[in-house]
Design a protein around this motif. Structure first.
Motif, PDB file in Angstrom:
ATOM      1  N   ALA A   1     -16.395   0.775   1.035  1.00 51.80           N
ATOM      2  CA  ALA A   1     -15.554   0.722  -0.166  1.00 51.80           C
ATOM      3  C   ALA A   1     -15.426   2.111  -0.748  1.00 51.80           C
ATOM      4  O   ALA A   1     -16.412   2.854  -0.831  1.00 51.80           O
ATOM      5  CB  ALA A   1     -16.167  -0.216  -1.205  1.00 51.80           C
ATOM      6  N   GLY A   2     -14.207   2.474  -1.136  1.00 53.73           N
ATOM      7  CA  GLY A   2     -13.995   3.696  -1.901  1.00 53.73           C
ATOM      8  C   GLY A   2     -13.670   4.925  -1.077  1.00 53.73           C
ATOM      9  O   GLY A   2     -13.528   6.013  -1.626  1.00 53.73           O
ATOM     10  N   LEU A   3     -13.496   4.769   0.236  1.00 48.41           N
ATOM     11  CA  LEU A   3     -13.158   5.931   1.076  1.00 48.41           C
ATOM     12  C   LEU A   3     -11.659   6.042   1.328  1.00 48.41           C
ATOM     13  O   LEU A   3     -11.241   6.798   2.203  1.00 48.41           O
ATOM     14  CB  LEU A   3     -13.882   5.857   2.417  1.00 48.41           C
ATOM     15  N   GLY A   4     -10.856   5.279   0.580  1.00 49.77           N
ATOM     16  CA  GLY A   4      -9.423   5.282   0.862  1.00 49.77           C
ATOM     17  C   GLY A   4      -9.188   4.736   2.256  1.00 49.77           C
ATOM     18  O   GLY A   4      -9.999   3.955   2.776  1.00 49.77           O
TER      19      GLY A   4
ATOM     20  N   LEU B   1       0.838  -1.204   0.000  1.00 50.13           N
ATOM     21  CA  LEU B   1       0.000   0.000   0.000  1.00 50.13           C
ATOM     22  C   LEU B   1       0.876   1.258   0.000  1.00 50.13           C
ATOM     23  O   LEU B   1       1.834   1.360   0.778  1.00 50.13           O
ATOM     24  CB  LEU B   1      -0.899  -0.018   1.242  1.00 50.13           C
ATOM     25  N   GLY B   2       0.520   2.200  -0.879  1.00 53.38           N
ATOM     26  CA  GLY B   2       1.328   3.423  -1.013  1.00 53.38           C
ATOM     27  C   GLY B   2       2.282   3.344  -2.187  1.00 53.38           C
ATOM     28  O   GLY B   2       2.712   4.357  -2.719  1.00 53.38           O
ATOM     29  N   LYS B   3       2.607   2.081  -2.585  1.00 55.10           N
ATOM     30  CA  LYS B   3       3.552   1.885  -3.701  1.00 55.10           C
ATOM     31  C   LYS B   3       2.850   1.283  -4.911  1.00 55.10           C
ATOM     32  O   LYS B   3       3.150   1.603  -6.039  1.00 55.10           O
ATOM     33  CB  LYS B   3       4.667   0.924  -3.288  1.00 55.10           C
ATOM     34  N   ARG B   4       1.911   0.352  -4.678  1.00 59.25           N
ATOM     35  CA  ARG B   4       1.298  -0.327  -5.834  1.00 59.25           C
ATOM     36  C   ARG B   4       0.083   0.460  -6.331  1.00 59.25           C
ATOM     37  O   ARG B   4      -0.726   0.939  -5.539  1.00 59.25           O
ATOM     38  CB  ARG B   4       0.899  -1.759  -5.478  1.00 59.25           C
ATOM     39  N   GLN B   5      -0.020   0.604  -7.615  1.00 60.24           N
ATOM     40  CA  GLN B   5      -1.152   1.263  -8.273  1.00 60.24           C
ATOM     41  C   GLN B   5      -1.687   2.449  -7.454  1.00 60.24           C
ATOM     42  O   GLN B   5      -2.880   2.443  -7.073  1.00 60.24           O
ATOM     43  CB  GLN B   5      -2.258   0.224  -8.519  1.00 60.24           C
ATOM     44  N   PRO B   6      -0.861   3.477  -7.198  1.00 63.47           N
ATOM     45  CA  PRO B   6      -1.324   4.600  -6.363  1.00 63.47           C
ATOM     46  C   PRO B   6      -2.527   5.327  -6.956  1.00 63.47           C
ATOM     47  O   PRO B   6      -3.284   5.955  -6.218  1.00 63.47           O
ATOM     48  CB  PRO B   6      -0.097   5.521  -6.279  1.00 63.47           C
ATOM     49  N   GLU B   7      -2.711   5.202  -8.271  1.00 65.70           N
ATOM     50  CA  GLU B   7      -3.874   5.853  -8.892  1.00 65.70           C
ATOM     51  C   GLU B   7      -5.177   5.196  -8.428  1.00 65.70           C
ATOM     52  O   GLU B   7      -6.243   5.791  -8.482  1.00 65.70           O
ATOM     53  CB  GLU B   7      -3.738   5.856 -10.432  1.00 65.70           C
ATOM     54  N   ILE B   8      -5.060   3.948  -7.943  1.00 66.94           N
ATOM     55  CA  ILE B   8      -6.252   3.240  -7.423  1.00 66.94           C
ATOM     56  C   ILE B   8      -6.270   3.263  -5.895  1.00 66.94           C
ATOM     57  O   ILE B   8      -7.306   3.526  -5.276  1.00 66.94           O
ATOM     58  CB  ILE B   8      -6.267   1.772  -7.924  1.00 66.94           C
ATOM     59  N   TYR B   9      -5.112   2.969  -5.292  1.00 64.24           N
ATOM     60  CA  TYR B   9      -5.085   2.766  -3.837  1.00 64.24           C
ATOM     61  C   TYR B   9      -4.500   3.946  -3.051  1.00 64.24           C
ATOM     62  O   TYR B   9      -4.489   3.913  -1.818  1.00 64.24           O
ATOM     63  CB  TYR B   9      -4.310   1.484  -3.517  1.00 64.24           C
ATOM     64  N   GLY B  10      -4.019   4.970  -3.763  1.00 63.85           N
ATOM     65  CA  GLY B  10      -3.491   6.149  -3.074  1.00 63.85           C
ATOM     66  C   GLY B  10      -2.055   5.970  -2.615  1.00 63.85           C
ATOM     67  O   GLY B  10      -1.419   4.948  -2.887  1.00 63.85           O
ATOM     68  N   ARG B  11      -1.556   6.975  -1.909  1.00 65.27           N
ATOM     69  CA  ARG B  11      -0.145   7.011  -1.489  1.00 65.27           C
ATOM     70  C   ARG B  11       0.029   6.690  -0.014  1.00 65.27           C
ATOM     71  O   ARG B  11       1.138   6.598   0.487  1.00 65.27           O
ATOM     72  CB  ARG B  11       0.445   8.400  -1.743  1.00 65.27           C
ATOM     73  N   ASP B  12      -1.091   6.552   0.715  1.00 70.21           N
ATOM     74  CA  ASP B  12      -0.982   6.212   2.141  1.00 70.21           C
ATOM     75  C   ASP B  12      -0.479   4.783   2.285  1.00 70.21           C
ATOM     76  O   ASP B  12      -0.775   3.919   1.460  1.00 70.21           O
ATOM     77  CB  ASP B  12      -2.347   6.341   2.828  1.00 70.21           C
ATOM     78  N   THR B  13       0.274   4.555   3.355  1.00 67.72           N
ATOM     79  CA  THR B  13       0.857   3.238   3.604  1.00 67.72           C
ATOM     80  C   THR B  13       0.089   2.532   4.725  1.00 67.72           C
ATOM     81  O   THR B  13      -0.737   3.136   5.408  1.00 67.72           O
ATOM     82  CB  THR B  13       2.326   3.389   4.035  1.00 67.72           C
TER      83      THR B  13
END
Ligand SMILES: O=C1C[C@@](O)(C(=O)O)C[C@@H](O)[C@@H]1O
Length: 143
Positions: free
Chosen positions: A123-126, A15-27
């Motif tokens: 779902a979808g609130l990051g 999290l934070g590294k993979r597909q940030p356009e989908i999952y964001g930059r938070d770890t």
């Protein structure tokens, strides 16, 4: 004070590294800090594994140790009857979290075995979804 398990399944270590356009930059570290912030003094145990059996073992452990489970099962959501069975053996509230809005994505992400057990699904609130679930768990656990 009670213990709340926050479980994360396969690939969420990235999290934070993979597909940030989908999952964001938070770890996952950010998830843990956020959950602690809203836990009202209850203990948060934040655990992640890429292994289905490990997730199941933690759910079994939660039977003895935890008052509530917040779980993002990752792809196991859509495939794992075994995770569902384990959650069915847990007595407290269970909240299912997805960082992305899975219903806007591929059709195979629209079905969740875990939803058959979950008391709430977000779902979808990051990563805010985890905080909302922990707040609800704290409400249900009481003081
Ligand atoms: O790994 C994941 C993450 C996810 O659970 C989410 O948080 O949005 C959605 C799942 O479909 C996917 O396999």
């Amino acid at each position: 004070m009670a213990v709340i398990y926050v479980l994360n399944g396969p690939n969420l270590n990235l999290l934070g590294k993979r597909q940030p356009e989908i999952y964001g930059r938070d770890t996952l570290e950010d998830v843990e800090l956020l959950c602690r912030d809203v836990a009202g003094g209850h203990e948060i145990r934040c655990l992640q594994s890429n292994w289905e059996g490990q997730i199941i073992d933690w759910i079994h452990e939660a039977r003895e140790q935890a008052a509530a489970i917040v779980i993002n099962p990752g792809a196991l959501t859509h495939t794992s009857v075994a995770v569902l069975d384990a959650l069915n053996a847990f007595d407290g509230p269970v909240f299912e979290i997805h960082i992305s809005q899975v219903h806007k994505r591929e059709a195979f992400r629209h079905h969740s075995y875990v939803s058959l057990r979950a008391d709430g699904v977000i779902a979808g609130l990051g990563i805010e979804g985890y905080a909302a679930a922990v707040r609800r768990a704290v409400m249900l656990i009481g003081d």
